[in-house]
Design an enzyme around this catalytic site. Sequence first.
Site: not given
Ligand code: GRF
Length: 254
Positions: A11-13, A85-87, A104, A174
């Site tokens: 969840g860093s994003n 990671l799921k559709l 992505h 990102e």
């Molecule tokens: C990111 O690199 C994103 O692009 C990919 O999974 C990673 C998620 O990282 N789909 P985080 O969980 O947000 O740290």
Amino acid sequence: MRIAVLASGGGSNLGALFTHFDEPRAAAVGRLVCVGSDKADSGALARARDRGVSTLVITDHQDGVALRSRFHEHGVDLVVLAGYLKLLPAEIVSAWPGRVLNVHPALLPAFGGAGMYGSRVHTAVIASGARVSGATVHFVNAHFDRGAIAAQWPVPVYPRDTPSDLAARVLQVEHRLLPLVAEAVAGGSLSLGADGRVHGHMGLMPAQPVPPSVRFCLTDNDLAPRDPVAPDTGNADAVARAAFAYDVARLYPR
Ligand code: GRF
């Protein structure tokens, strides 16, 4: 807009989205109201709980009807996939047309599609000999990584890079790019048209240009500001994020 975030991992994003929407300009257009994950023990859900934000554990990722009703309960206007990671079920894509975003860790349409996630992406980029990779934020449709591209940003690929070196460099981008796109869509300056094309702009041009000294340079230190001495704000990270927003805005006038 009321924003729902889906994430499968650390969840860093998601953390970057929280930080971004804490700021007044973004908070004026969007607020994170719930976080969902297919992993009950994910770092993303822990981050949401720490913030007192509602969490959803997605036990059946194909059950779009259940997820749609949970989102409706929270009055969701915008869905952001931040490492999910799921559709996404078709019910969600159709119920929120032009209102689902995904990040992505490569420059789509290259190095994307089913099965291309995490270190597999960066391993493929390095194996290809590409010298530029980057991050892509795109609108989501019924196919993995195939929706209209909202924004991209490049990062260099160095000869001795390992997949984790490249992953870390792309992840920094990102964390900057996804919140800016979410803010632009939430604020209405960027949208997906009925023609399937992206319209509007990343309308985050600051009142006056950010001095070049704190503009981003894509060198060995990647996204670190060229001049570590931040101007009067005293908050280097806020200055770095403003400089990035300025650079991105210049790339995306529509
Ligand atoms: C990111 O690199 C994103 O692009 C990919 O999974 C990673 C998620 O990282 N789909 P985080 O969980 O947000 O740290």
